[in-house]
Structure formats: structure tokens, C-alpha cells
Design a protein around this motif. Structure first.
Motif, PDB file in Angstrom:
ATOM      1  N   THR A  21      12.806  29.447  23.293  1.00  0.00           N
ATOM      2  CA  THR A  21      13.360  30.782  23.072  1.00  0.00           C
ATOM      3  C   THR A  21      12.562  31.834  23.826  1.00  0.00           C
ATOM      4  O   THR A  21      13.137  32.715  24.487  1.00  0.00           O
ATOM      5  N   GLY A  22      11.237  31.748  23.733  1.00  0.00           N
ATOM      6  CA  GLY A  22      10.404  32.699  24.452  1.00  0.00           C
ATOM      7  C   GLY A  22      10.647  32.651  25.945  1.00  0.00           C
ATOM      8  O   GLY A  22      10.788  33.693  26.608  1.00  0.00           O
ATOM      9  N   LEU A  23      10.738  31.458  26.495  1.00  0.00           N
ATOM     10  CA  LEU A  23      10.983  31.300  27.932  1.00  0.00           C
ATOM     11  C   LEU A  23      12.357  31.846  28.313  1.00  0.00           C
ATOM     12  O   LEU A  23      12.506  32.545  29.331  1.00  0.00           O
ATOM     13  N   LEU A  24      13.365  31.552  27.500  1.00  0.00           N
ATOM     14  CA  LEU A  24      14.709  32.057  27.778  1.00  0.00           C
ATOM     15  C   LEU A  24      14.752  33.583  27.701  1.00  0.00           C
ATOM     16  O   LEU A  24      15.454  34.231  28.487  1.00  0.00           O
ATOM     17  N   MET A  25      14.001  34.165  26.766  1.00  0.00           N
ATOM     18  CA  MET A  25      13.938  35.630  26.676  1.00  0.00           C
ATOM     19  C   MET A  25      13.322  36.234  27.935  1.00  0.00           C
ATOM     20  O   MET A  25      13.778  37.270  28.430  1.00  0.00           O
ATOM     21  N   VAL A  26      12.288  35.587  28.436  1.00  0.00           N
ATOM     22  CA  VAL A  26      11.653  36.070  29.665  1.00  0.00           C
ATOM     23  C   VAL A  26      12.652  36.045  30.820  1.00  0.00           C
ATOM     24  O   VAL A  26      12.780  37.010  31.587  1.00  0.00           O
ATOM     25  N   ILE A  27      13.380  34.944  30.947  1.00  0.00           N
ATOM     26  CA  ILE A  27      14.356  34.821  32.038  1.00  0.00           C
ATOM     27  C   ILE A  27      15.509  35.796  31.846  1.00  0.00           C
ATOM     28  O   ILE A  27      16.025  36.381  32.812  1.00  0.00           O
ATOM     29  N   ALA A  28      15.918  35.981  30.589  1.00  0.00           N
ATOM     30  CA  ALA A  28      17.065  36.856  30.308  1.00  0.00           C
ATOM     31  C   ALA A  28      16.722  38.331  30.452  1.00  0.00           C
ATOM     32  O   ALA A  28      17.615  39.150  30.714  1.00  0.00           O
ATOM     33  N   ALA A  29      15.445  38.687  30.285  1.00  0.00           N
ATOM     34  CA  ALA A  29      15.056  40.097  30.241  1.00  0.00           C
ATOM     35  C   ALA A  29      15.591  40.922  31.418  1.00  0.00           C
ATOM     36  O   ALA A  29      16.249  41.943  31.207  1.00  0.00           O
ATOM     37  N   PRO A  30      15.351  40.524  32.672  1.00  0.00           N
ATOM     38  CA  PRO A  30      15.867  41.365  33.778  1.00  0.00           C
ATOM     39  C   PRO A  30      17.390  41.366  33.860  1.00  0.00           C
ATOM     40  O   PRO A  30      17.975  42.304  34.392  1.00  0.00           O
ATOM     41  N   LEU A  31      18.027  40.341  33.316  1.00  0.00           N
ATOM     42  CA  LEU A  31      19.487  40.278  33.342  1.00  0.00           C
ATOM     43  C   LEU A  31      20.115  41.263  32.373  1.00  0.00           C
ATOM     44  O   LEU A  31      21.292  41.606  32.504  1.00  0.00           O
ATOM     45  N   VAL A  32      19.327  41.717  31.372  1.00  0.00           N
ATOM     46  CA  VAL A  32      19.849  42.670  30.377  1.00  0.00           C
ATOM     47  C   VAL A  32      19.108  43.999  30.458  1.00  0.00           C
ATOM     48  O   VAL A  32      19.092  44.777  29.512  1.00  0.00           O
ATOM     49  N   GLY A  33      18.463  44.252  31.612  1.00  0.00           N
ATOM     50  CA  GLY A  33      17.846  45.551  31.851  1.00  0.00           C
ATOM     51  C   GLY A  33      16.474  45.737  31.255  1.00  0.00           C
ATOM     52  O   GLY A  33      16.037  46.869  31.028  1.00  0.00           O
ATOM     53  N   ARG A  44      20.627  42.321  22.967  1.00  0.00           N
ATOM     54  CA  ARG A  44      20.981  41.840  24.307  1.00  0.00           C
ATOM     55  C   ARG A  44      20.132  40.626  24.689  1.00  0.00           C
ATOM     56  O   ARG A  44      20.642  39.677  25.313  1.00  0.00           O
ATOM     57  N   LEU A  45      18.864  40.658  24.336  1.00  0.00           N
ATOM     58  CA  LEU A  45      17.995  39.507  24.610  1.00  0.00           C
ATOM     59  C   LEU A  45      18.488  38.261  23.892  1.00  0.00           C
ATOM     60  O   LEU A  45      18.468  37.158  24.440  1.00  0.00           O
ATOM     61  N   MET A  46      18.908  38.423  22.639  1.00  0.00           N
ATOM     62  CA  MET A  46      19.413  37.285  21.861  1.00  0.00           C
ATOM     63  C   MET A  46      20.611  36.651  22.551  1.00  0.00           C
ATOM     64  O   MET A  46      20.646  35.435  22.785  1.00  0.00           O
ATOM     65  N   TYR A  47      21.585  37.473  22.906  1.00  0.00           N
ATOM     66  CA  TYR A  47      22.777  36.931  23.561  1.00  0.00           C
ATOM     67  C   TYR A  47      22.456  36.389  24.950  1.00  0.00           C
ATOM     68  O   TYR A  47      23.001  35.363  25.372  1.00  0.00           O
ATOM     69  N   GLY A  48      21.552  37.059  25.658  1.00  0.00           N
ATOM     70  CA  GLY A  48      21.164  36.585  26.978  1.00  0.00           C
ATOM     71  C   GLY A  48      20.516  35.213  26.916  1.00  0.00           C
ATOM     72  O   GLY A  48      20.814  34.327  27.728  1.00  0.00           O
ATOM     73  N   ALA A  49      19.624  35.022  25.941  1.00  0.00           N
ATOM     74  CA  ALA A  49      18.961  33.724  25.778  1.00  0.00           C
ATOM     75  C   ALA A  49      19.973  32.643  25.427  1.00  0.00           C
ATOM     76  O   ALA A  49      19.920  31.517  25.955  1.00  0.00           O
ATOM     77  N   GLU A  50      20.918  32.966  24.558  1.00  0.00           N
ATOM     78  CA  GLU A  50      21.935  31.986  24.170  1.00  0.00           C
ATOM     79  C   GLU A  50      22.791  31.586  25.366  1.00  0.00           C
ATOM     80  O   GLU A  50      23.037  30.397  25.606  1.00  0.00           O
ATOM     81  N   ILE A  51      23.250  32.567  26.126  1.00  0.00           N
ATOM     82  CA  ILE A  51      24.105  32.282  27.279  1.00  0.00           C
ATOM     83  C   ILE A  51      23.365  31.442  28.312  1.00  0.00           C
ATOM     84  O   ILE A  51      23.924  30.503  28.898  1.00  0.00           O
ATOM     85  N   LEU A  52      22.090  31.750  28.534  1.00  0.00           N
ATOM     86  CA  LEU A  52      21.309  30.974  29.496  1.00  0.00           C
ATOM     87  C   LEU A  52      21.172  29.516  29.067  1.00  0.00           C
ATOM     88  O   LEU A  52      21.278  28.600  29.901  1.00  0.00           O
ATOM     89  N   LEU A  53      20.929  29.290  27.775  1.00  0.00           N
ATOM     90  CA  LEU A  53      20.775  27.915  27.305  1.00  0.00           C
ATOM     91  C   LEU A  53      22.084  27.146  27.454  1.00  0.00           C
ATOM     92  O   LEU A  53      22.087  25.995  27.914  1.00  0.00           O
ATOM     93  N   VAL A  54      23.193  27.759  27.064  1.00  0.00           N
ATOM     94  CA  VAL A  54      24.485  27.089  27.199  1.00  0.00           C
ATOM     95  C   VAL A  54      24.794  26.821  28.668  1.00  0.00           C
ATOM     96  O   VAL A  54      25.254  25.727  29.033  1.00  0.00           O
ATOM     97  N   ALA A  55      24.526  27.800  29.534  1.00  0.00           N
ATOM     98  CA  ALA A  55      24.773  27.624  30.962  1.00  0.00           C
ATOM     99  C   ALA A  55      23.928  26.495  31.525  1.00  0.00           C
ATOM    100  O   ALA A  55      24.406  25.671  32.313  1.00  0.00           O
ATOM    101  N   GLY A  56      22.654  26.421  31.116  1.00  0.00           N
ATOM    102  CA  GLY A  56      21.782  25.345  31.573  1.00  0.00           C
ATOM    103  C   GLY A  56      22.291  23.984  31.144  1.00  0.00           C
ATOM    104  O   GLY A  56      22.273  23.012  31.927  1.00  0.00           O
ATOM    105  N   PHE A  57      22.772  23.890  29.906  1.00  0.00           N
ATOM    106  CA  PHE A  57      23.308  22.623  29.408  1.00  0.00           C
ATOM    107  C   PHE A  57      24.551  22.217  30.198  1.00  0.00           C
ATOM    108  O   PHE A  57      24.728  21.050  30.551  1.00  0.00           O
ATOM    109  N   LEU A  58      25.396  23.195  30.478  1.00  0.00           N
ATOM    110  CA  LEU A  58      26.618  22.893  31.238  1.00  0.00           C
ATOM    111  C   LEU A  58      26.296  22.446  32.663  1.00  0.00           C
ATOM    112  O   LEU A  58      26.977  21.576  33.217  1.00  0.00           O
TER     113      LEU A  58
END
Length: 328
Positions: free
Chosen positions: A223-235, A305-319
Motif C-alpha cells: 500500500t505504501g509503495l502504491l501510494m508513492v507511485i499514485a501520488a504524482p498521478l493525483v497531484g 484520491r490516494l486511496m483510489y489511485g493505489a487501488e487502480i494501480l494494483l488492479v492495473a498491475g494484476f491485469l
């Protein structure tokens, strides 16, 4: 070789479809209160089993260990048999059942909805209502909190529950399907019901609390790693999220909760932690993050926004992984 690989790709394809449907259902509908929820059943099982074990086993720690095995084992077994029966009747019924059970494991929309009740009350100046709504989603005393502390509480809740309410269930759904996802929810429910460090549960809830720490160890760091990656994507700031996560991720009584809170605090440029009151007693917690700015509605919206960004990244990675496995 190709024929041997087909069952794997079919299983991945089915898992990907189930997860996509479950995530979409959660994002669109959340947790409808009229719908029977497996976690309610798990909670009733825990309550019934606790009473039975306390009556029959004098050693509290042994009784607590047995409660853990019964609850998680029975939840996994029932979910597995239910799914197997559904797939035995029809592949379509099986997939629909799997998607429904996976949906019940996810809580992104519910977390957003419950936290937004607090935010909306604060924004319209109704601090009493904000305190009341906050009391539903945190364990601390809320009756005397002022607006900055309420904003801190709601941001901390979103950051922490991004891990155990969104990313961790998805992680276990991807790893082992709805049966494992529900087994994780059983562990999580056990911790929330018997994992307290008070006289009643210090020994009885020891096994559940420790197993919850173990079950969340990898998902919390993911989760922490996904938040870091998602951060610039959500401003928000990835650099600050990474720095604060590494520096302050252990500034928490939980070995896991501090990781996502620290990543969020860094991304949002706010400070979390500090003084809380529990049952009238003050508890000073280590601070997380730097007080670069006040906790405001924008900080709350950034946490969502971070929560949704992290979720979307994980689902995208799995796909992506699933698609690579589908490729010849």
C-alpha cells in the motif's frame, strides 16, 4: 506444454474478470445496507465461539488460538465449498458467486462514504455532527475534538484503511480468490473484535492480533509503495511520500498501519499522529510527517484520491500480469 498451460491462463482470466466486476460493484454501489454481508456472519460466529470457548477452556491464550483457527478455517472452508457448489451447477453461477463474494471483501466506496459524512458535516459548520460521524470510524474519543483534530482523524482513517480495507483484500483475492479474501476478512474482523490490549482481551485476543499483524505485513508495505507511485498521478508529491514513509513508517503502535499513514502524510505534506484520548485517558503517539501545512478539506480529498489511485494501480498491475500470461 501448451495444453498444460491452458488451465493456468483460464484461471487467471476468470480471476481477472471476477476482480474487475467486484471492484466496479464496490465503486458503484459500495456496501448496500440491505444486502446480507458475510462479515456480519463472521462477526456473529466470533461472538458465539468466544462465549463457548470462554466457558469451556480456562486458559485464555489457548482459547484465543482456537478461536482464530475455528473462525478463519471455517470461513475459508465454507466459502470454498459454496464456490465449488456454485461452479458445479454452472460456470456462470460460479463466476457470479465469486464476483459477489469478492465484492463483499472490498470497502473503498464505503470508506469514502463514511469519511465524507465527517467532512461534509465539518464543511457546513456542524462540529457536533462531525464528531458523531467520526466516532463511527475511529476508536479514539471524539466528543471534545476541534476541527483540526477531526480532519486529522479522518485523514488517518482513510490512510490506514486504504491498506486493510482496500489493498489487502485485493491482494488476497488476487492470490487465492474469494475464499482467501474472506479468510483475510475473518482475520481482520477478529482483530477488530478481540484484538484489544485491555484486561478482557490481552491474552484471549493475543493470537488474533498477532496473526492480523502477519497477514497485513506485505499488503501494508505494498500500500505504501502504491501510494508513492499514485501520488504524482493525483497531484501530490511522490518524493515526499517516499521520504516520510521510510523515515516515519515505524512511528506507530502497529507494525503495519504507520506505513500507509506515513506515505499519505508525506504525499499530503501534513503531520499525523500526536495526542489522542481513549476512554478518557490521554495517549501521546509519535508524530508522522512534517507539519508543512494545516490539515484541511484538501488534505482529506487528497487522501481519498490516494486511496483510489493505489487501488487502480494494483488492479492495473494484476491485469498486466494476467495479460502477459494470456499471451502465447
Amino acid at each position: 506444454m501448451v495444453n498444460a498451460w491452458l488451465p493456468v491462463t483460464e484461471t487467471l482470466a476468470r480471476s481477472a474478470a471476477v476482480i474487475i466486476v467486484a471492484v466496479l460493484l464496490d465503486l458503484l454501489l459500495g456496501d448496500p445496507r440491505w444486502l446480507p454481508h458475510p462479515v456480519v456472519g463472521i462477526g456473529r460466529l466470533i461472538s458465539f465461539t468466544e462465549k463457548a470457548l470462554r466457558r469451556s477452556i480456562p486458559n485464555e491464550r489457548a482459547a484465543g488460538i482456537l478461536l482464530l483457527f475455528i473462525t478463519v478455517g471455517l470461513t475459508y472452508s465454507l466459502a470454498y465449498l459454496f464456490l465449488r457448489g456454485a461452479y458445479g451447477i454452472s460456470p456462470y453461477l460460479g463466476s457470479a458467486t465469486a464476483a459477489f463474494l469478492a465484492w463483499t471483501c472490498l470497502a473503498a466506496r464505503s470508506l469514502h462514504r463514511e469519511s465524507r459524512l465527517v467532512a461534509d458535516a465539518l464543511l457546513r459548520g456542524d462540529i457536533q455532527e462531525a464528531r458523531r460521524y467520526l466516532s463511527y470510524i475511529v476508536g479514539r474519543d471524539t466528543a471534545e475534538l476541534e476541527a483540526p483534530e477531526i480532519w486529522r482523524g479522518v485523514v488517518e482513517t482513510v490512510a490506514e484503511n486504504t491498506s486493510d480495507g482496500v489493498i489487502a483484500p485485493l491482494f488476497y483475492l488476487m492470490l487465492g480468490g474469494p475464499a482467501l479474501g474472506l479468510a483475510y476478512k475473518a482475520v481482520n474482523t477478529l482483530d477488530s473484535m478481540v484484538g484489544y490490549k485491555n484486561e478482557r482481551y490481552l491474552r484471549f485476543g493475543w493470537a488474533s492480533a498477532r496473526f492480523d499483524d502477519l497477514a497485513n505485513y506485505i499488503p501494508a508495505r505494498l500500500t505504501g509503495l502504491l501510494m508513492v507511485i499514485a501520488a504524482p498521478l493525483v497531484g501530490l508529491s511522490a518524493r515526499s511520500a517516499w521520504r516520510i514513509m521510510l523515515r516515519d513508517g515505524r512511528n506507530h503502535s502497529s507494525p503495519n498501519s504507520g506505513v500507509s499513514e506515513a506515505a499519505a502524510a508525506g504525499a499530503l505534506a501534513v503531520q499525523l499522529g500526536g495526542l489522542n484520548h481513549y476512554f478518557g485517558k490521554p495517549v501521546e503517539k509519535p508524530t508522522i510527517g512534517d507539519a508543512c501545512g494545516p490539515l484541511t478539506p484538501e488534505a482529506y480529498r487528497g487522501a481519498v484520491r490516494l486511496m483510489y489511485g493505489a487501488e487502480i494501480l494494483l488492479v492495473a498491475g494484476f491485469l498486466v500480469v494476467a495479460n502477459l500470461c494470456f499471451s502465447p
